[in-house]
Design an enzyme around this catalytic site. Structure first.
Site, PDB file in Angstrom:
ATOM      1  CG  HIS A  13      -1.899  -1.135   1.240  1.00  0.00           C
ATOM      2  ND1 HIS A  13      -3.081  -1.164   0.528  1.00  0.00           N
ATOM      3  CD2 HIS A  13      -1.833  -2.325   1.894  1.00  0.00           C
ATOM      4  CE1 HIS A  13      -3.711  -2.314   0.746  1.00  0.00           C
ATOM      5  NE2 HIS A  13      -2.959  -3.037   1.561  1.00  0.00           N
ATOM      6  CG  ASN A  26      -7.508  -4.980   0.441  1.00  0.00           C
ATOM      7  OD1 ASN A  26      -6.828  -3.993   0.679  1.00  0.00           O
ATOM      8  ND2 ASN A  26      -7.064  -6.216   0.633  1.00  0.00           N
TER       9      ASN A  26
END
Length: 492
Positions: free
Chosen positions: A65, A138
């Protein structure tokens, strides 16, 4: 003297430049030298300080990320869920809570294009009156593996080749061929939603099963769902190539420009609720992160809405130093025995301590907005001014006491210590169900992407055959089409 009055802040800027020590600088254009062309003097601390700070501006990149965009806003409860949880920020319709959200790509580096096929992170930090609550999710509701002991391996497989630093599909499909539970996540990854159009048109999922506890102590499993009010939109490959070739930050810019123009993105939050006493009724394990809870059996329950109405003021302070962790829960919300969740509780806090230091929760973007107190003292970059004489608990000289007890799950757990897989694996049914729910043109695009991925010359016939076998068990027709296009036979 007020210890906070002169804390570094842009609101305390001087009309002239200074060093970090506050000394006035009369010339920030020339180094201190012997004569006009002489050597630079080591005593030019103004220069040394400037260069030393510059060479340390970057902090360790997130291991996953790394590429992200952040915005701020609020969450408002729209439906009464007080019968499900005693969480204060969900106590009644109309209650608003400030929050910050970070959207991200998962695998690729900071600065990489936002048009690559990759899961997207969807992390929300609620600043509640009882402390911070993080939903670290997510845009896919499932994950590739169910046991976090394989998390470093799956990330290594998706990351670039350590020899060439090139991401290669043969590495991904080689590793995941050993884990048929990854099939359902690939049904998202190689689907159209594998490349969201931007962050505003993207769903979010908590992925894990958490628990909700009400005032009476009743426990339910819960899954979190975020649905964008503007709908879900994706990019086809040719669009992604075109957009990514002209603007590698298109999703970040879209989010920033939309908020700046007053077009505030909004998502609805939904719960899926399951009574733990009923979990044995299902043909899958509800705590398995590679499985969804079918919405026709466990419907979505509306909870509230999230509105992002303010852009961040500083990218580094509110994006790079922003830290999420699944261990950030509040009374009324707790963990489940989900293996992936249990280990993320440790891993996320640990990576923040590595990346930002042991006092990362003192950073303004991470600190709770409510009053808080503990005996966590000192450490690198601890800038909190404290004047207590008692730094332990309990003490006759300090009135600090325990907080009021709140309900927590109290299920009795028994079993033998062992390293085992779960009993209900069921690795193929849900992947087949998802494929069969699509229109024929969407199925064809999915097939083409699989054929392209499995055509990598580094992949062996054995690995191709394994994937054909997996998909044949999920959907016989799709397995046959895949085998025909690849000219292989399944191994099972």
């Amino acid at each position: 003297m007020d210890p906070y009055k002169y804390c570094p802040s842009s609101s305390f800027n001087t009309p002239h430049t200074t060093t970090n020590g506050g000394h006035p600088v009369y010339n920030d254009n020339s180094s201190l030298t012997v004569g006009t062309r002489g050597p630079v003097l080591l005593e030019d601390y103004q220069l040394i300080d400037k260069l030393a700070h510059f060479t340390r501006e970057r902090i360790p990149e997130r291991v996953v990320h790394a590429r992200g965009a952040t915005a701020k806003g609020f969450f408002e409860v729209t439906h009464d869920v007080s019968h499900l949880t005693c969480a204060d920020f969900l106590r009644a319709p109309g209650v608003q809570t400030p929050l910050i959200v970070r959207f991200s790509t998962v695998i690729h580096e900071r600065g990489s294009p936002e048009t690559l096929r990759d899961p997207r992170g969807f992390a929300v930090k609620f600043y509640t009156r009882e402390g911070n609550f993080d939903i670290v999710g997510n845009n896919f509701p499932v994950f590739f593996i169910r046991d976090a002991i394989k998390f470093p391996d799956v990330i290594h497989a998706f990351k670039p080749n350590p020899k060439s630093h090139i991401q290669e599909s043969w590495r991904i499909l080689d590793f995941c061929s050993h884990f048929p539970e990854s099939l359902l996540t690939f049904a998202w990854f190689y689907d159209d939603v594998g490349i969201p159009q931007d962050y505003r048109h993207m769903e979010g999922f908590g992925v894990h099963s958490y628990t909700l506890i009400n005032k009476a102590g009743k426990v339910n499993y819960v899954k979190f769902h975020w649905k964008p009010t503007c709908g879900v939109k994706c990019l086809m490959e040719d669009e992604a190539v075109r957009i990514g070739g002209t603007n590698h930050s298109h999703a970040t810019q879209d989010l920033y420009d939309s908020i700046a123009a007053g077009n505030y993105p909004e998502w609805k939050l939904y719960f899926q609720i399951m009574d733990p006493d009923q979990e044995d009724r299902f043909d899958f394990d509800p705590l398995d992160t590679t499985k969804i809870w079918p919405e026709d059996i466990i419907p979505l329950i509306p909870v509230g809405r999230m509105v992002l109405n303010k852009n961040i003021d500083n990218f580094f302070a509110e994006n790079e130093m922003l830290a999420f962790s699944p261990h950030m829960i509040v009374p009324g919300i707790n963990f489940s025995n989900d293996k992936m969740l249990q280990t993320r509780i440790f891993a996320y806090g640990d990576t923040q301590r590595h990346r930002l230091g042991p006092n990362y929760l003192l950073l303004p973007v991470n600190a709770p907005k409510c009053a808080y107190h503990n005996n966590h003292y000192d450490g690198f970059m601890n800038f909190m001014h404290r004047d207590e004489e008692v730094d332990y608990f309990p003490s006759k000289y300090d009135p600090t006491r325990h907080a009021e007890r709140h309900p927590i799950p109290n299920a009795v757990i028994t079993g033998r210590r062992d390293r085992r897989v779960i009993e209900k694996e069921d690795n193929f049914k849900q992947a087949g169900d998802r494929y069969r729910s699509w229109a024929p043109d969407r199925q064809e695009r999915f097939l083409r992407r699989w054929v392209d991925a499995l055509s990598d010359p580094r992949l062996t016939l054995e690995i191709r055959s394994i994937w054909v076998s997996y998909w044949s068990q999920a959907d016989k027709s799709f397995g046959q089409k895949l085998a025909s296009r690849l000219n292989v036979r399944p191994t099972m």
